[in-house]
Design an enzyme around this catalytic site. Structure first.
Site, PDB file in Angstrom:
ATOM      1  N   ARG A 228     -12.847  -9.156   1.906  1.00  0.00           N
ATOM      2  CA  ARG A 228     -11.450  -8.810   1.613  1.00  0.00           C
ATOM      3  C   ARG A 228     -10.575 -10.039   1.850  1.00  0.00           C
ATOM      4  NH1 ARG A 228      -9.730  -3.573   1.880  1.00  0.00           N
ATOM      5  NH2 ARG A 228      -7.828  -4.460   1.002  1.00  0.00           N
TER       6      ARG A 228
ATOM      7  N   HIS B 167      -7.456   0.662  -6.216  1.00  0.00           N
ATOM      8  CA  HIS B 167      -7.577  -0.234  -5.052  1.00  0.00           C
ATOM      9  C   HIS B 167      -8.206  -1.547  -5.537  1.00  0.00           C
ATOM     10  CE1 HIS B 167      -7.614  -1.555  -1.047  1.00  0.00           C
ATOM     11  NE2 HIS B 167      -8.504  -0.752  -0.493  1.00  0.00           N
TER      12      HIS B 167
ATOM     13  N   CYS C 248     -16.235   0.816   1.003  1.00  0.00           N
ATOM     14  CA  CYS C 248     -14.979   0.118   1.293  1.00  0.00           C
ATOM     15  C   CYS C 248     -14.555   0.283   2.749  1.00  0.00           C
ATOM     16  CB  CYS C 248     -13.886   0.607   0.346  1.00  0.00           C
ATOM     17  SG  CYS C 248     -13.490   2.355   0.493  1.00  0.00           S
TER      18      CYS C 248
ATOM     19  N   ARG D 239       0.870  -1.187   0.000  1.00  0.00           N
ATOM     20  CA  ARG D 239       0.000   0.000   0.000  1.00  0.00           C
ATOM     21  C   ARG D 239       0.902   1.230   0.000  1.00  0.00           C
ATOM     22  NH1 ARG D 239      -5.218   1.323   3.663  1.00  0.00           N
ATOM     23  NH2 ARG D 239      -6.022  -0.062   2.054  1.00  0.00           N
TER      24      ARG D 239
ATOM     25  N   ASP E 181     -17.551   6.340  -1.046  1.00  0.00           N
ATOM     26  CA  ASP E 181     -16.254   6.292  -0.361  1.00  0.00           C
ATOM     27  C   ASP E 181     -16.056   7.661   0.286  1.00  0.00           C
ATOM     28  OD1 ASP E 181     -13.660   5.646   0.445  1.00  0.00           O
ATOM     29  OD2 ASP E 181     -12.758   5.997  -1.525  1.00  0.00           O
TER      30      ASP E 181
ATOM     31  N   GLN F   6      -9.884  -4.237  -3.187  1.00  0.00           N
ATOM     32  CA  GLN F   6     -11.191  -3.848  -2.656  1.00  0.00           C
ATOM     33  C   GLN F   6     -12.294  -4.189  -3.652  1.00  0.00           C
ATOM     34  OE1 GLN F   6     -11.882  -2.228   0.505  1.00  0.00           O
ATOM     35  NE2 GLN F   6     -13.896  -2.984  -0.112  1.00  0.00           N
TER      36      GLN F   6
HETATM   37  N1  NVA Z   1     -10.217   6.465  -1.156  1.00  0.00           N
HETATM   38  C1  NVA Z   1      -9.814   6.000   0.153  1.00  0.00           C
HETATM   39  C2  NVA Z   1      -9.969   4.516   0.259  1.00  0.00           C
HETATM   40  C3  NVA Z   1      -9.666   3.968   1.623  1.00  0.00           C
HETATM   41  C4  NVA Z   1      -9.746   2.477   1.701  1.00  0.00           C
HETATM   42  C5  NVA Z   1      -8.389   6.425   0.424  1.00  0.00           C
HETATM   43  O1  NVA Z   1      -7.546   6.283  -0.461  1.00  0.00           O
HETATM   44  O2  NVA Z   1      -8.120   6.895   1.530  1.00  0.00           O
HETATM   45  N1   CP Z   2     -11.039  -0.514   2.752  1.00  0.00           N
HETATM   46  C1   CP Z   2      -9.753  -0.508   3.150  1.00  0.00           C
HETATM   47  O1   CP Z   2      -8.816  -0.686   2.362  1.00  0.00           O
HETATM   48  O2   CP Z   2      -9.613  -0.317   4.480  1.00  0.00           O
HETATM   49  P1   CP Z   2      -8.246  -0.049   5.265  1.00  0.00           P
HETATM   50  O3   CP Z   2      -7.763   1.318   4.861  1.00  0.00           O
HETATM   51  O4   CP Z   2      -8.625  -0.122   6.720  1.00  0.00           O
HETATM   52  O5   CP Z   2      -7.263  -1.103   4.885  1.00  0.00           O
END
Ligand code: NVA
Ligand code: CP
Length: 321
Positions: free
Chosen positions: A298, A131, A270, A104, A230, A134
């Protein structure tokens, strides 16, 4: 079958049939958590985080362990990568020890660089652009509630809110790959990159689906089978909190908007969710919401993905189904 090194960096790294295989495998893992153990040994999978996480961290850590492996979880603050060691060098070291690399991070170019130098599968666990893990879980959730993976093609999904973020991009590519009708709605200034929309349109056309990008939230949700949203402020955008609190209110998923979708439409998010912002409490905690199944999926989807990727690399057909 000869071995083939594959990565999952963006949703269209899997074609329609491959995505289907992964989702079918996900359904098997849903039925039996210990369905396959490709990392028995245990073999290690490196799971790296440059941004915070609850779901991704737990699902990959627990998932790799359930696959018989050892999850080596490394945070930015505890790694040399976080102090500026080149991605290419990190890749060359980790790939000598680990059987998979999950990351990540911020820019998509970083996971691409990792994949360029790794000789094991690399999985995008969220970048600023995509992502994909997800969206695999979200598709698995629709399959769970709508009679299996075969039910996905032709379904209509609607995503509302920040339509320029990683989730919007991944719904476009992942939904199009599944042969769905993908609708994405957001305000001017927060619409997806035309290059990603063009990719999604091409993929949708190949698979019998369609793509609609609009500023009208009602047009997006009309008769939809599943509604997604989201956060309006993604990780790394915290400094924009004040400007970002204004343009999205028309896209809040509330009871009035959900009434325009199919009567049995599912709601997914998500997570983490901000109740009273992108979604009302009545929707996320209401009867159409499947967000906790989505979060659990997930685990199943990612175990399926890792199993499929190492199955491809090893040329082991038995891991693909
Ligand atoms: N769009 C959000 C998704 C979190 C799982 C982010 O990137 O923070
Ligand atoms: N939805 C998701 O990726 O959650 P986290 O940021 O908690 O991993």
């Amino acid at each position: 079958m000869t071995g083939q090194l594959r990565h999952m960096l963006r949703d269209d790294d899997l074609n329609h049939d491959e995505q289907r295989q992964v989702l079918e495998l996900g359904m098997r893992f849903r039925e039996n958590r210990f369905y396959r153990q490709p990392f028995a040994g245990p073999q290690a999978v490196a799971v790296l985080f440059d941004k915070p996480s609850t779901r991704t961290r737990s699902s990959f850590s627990i998932g790799v362990a359930e696959l018989g492996g050892y999850p080596l979880v490394i945070d930015k603050s505890g790694s040399q990568l976080g102090r500026g060691e080149p991605v290419a060098d990190t890749a060359r070291v980790l790939t000598r020890m680990a059987y998979g690399i999950v990351w990540r991070t911020f820019g998509q170019d970083r996971v691409e660089e990792m994949a360029k130098y790794a000789t094991c599968p690399v999985v995008n666990a969220l970048t600023d652009e995509f992502h994909p893990c997800q969206v695999l879980a979200d598709l698995l959730t629709i399959a769970q509630f709508r009679g299996g993976v075969d039910a996905l093609p032709g379904k209509t999904i609607a995503y509302l809110g920040d339509a320029a973020n990683n989730m919007a991009n991944s719904y476009l590519l992942g939904g199009a790959t599944a042969g769905m009708n993908v609708r994405v709605a957001g305000p001017y200034g927060y619409l997806p990159d035309p290059a990603i929309v063009a990719d999604a349109e091409r993929i949708a056309a190949e698979n019998g689906g369609s793509v609609l990008v609009t500023t009208d939230p009602r047009e997006a949700v009309a008769d939809a089978d599943c509604v997604f949203t989201d956060t309006w402020v993604s990780m790394g955008e915290e400094a924009e909190y004040a400007i970002r609190s204004k343009p999205f209110w028309d896209y809040q998923v509330n009871d009035a908007l959900m009434k325009l979708a199919k009567p049995d439409a599912l709601f997914q998010h998500c997570l983490p969710a901000y109740r009273g912002k992108e979604v009302t409490e009545s929707v996320i905690d209401g009867p159409q919401s499947v967000v906790w199944d989505e979060a659990e999926n997930r685990l199943h989807a990612q175990k399926a993905l890792l199993t499929w990727l190492v199955g491809k690399q090893r040329g082991d057909e038995s891991l693909l189904a």
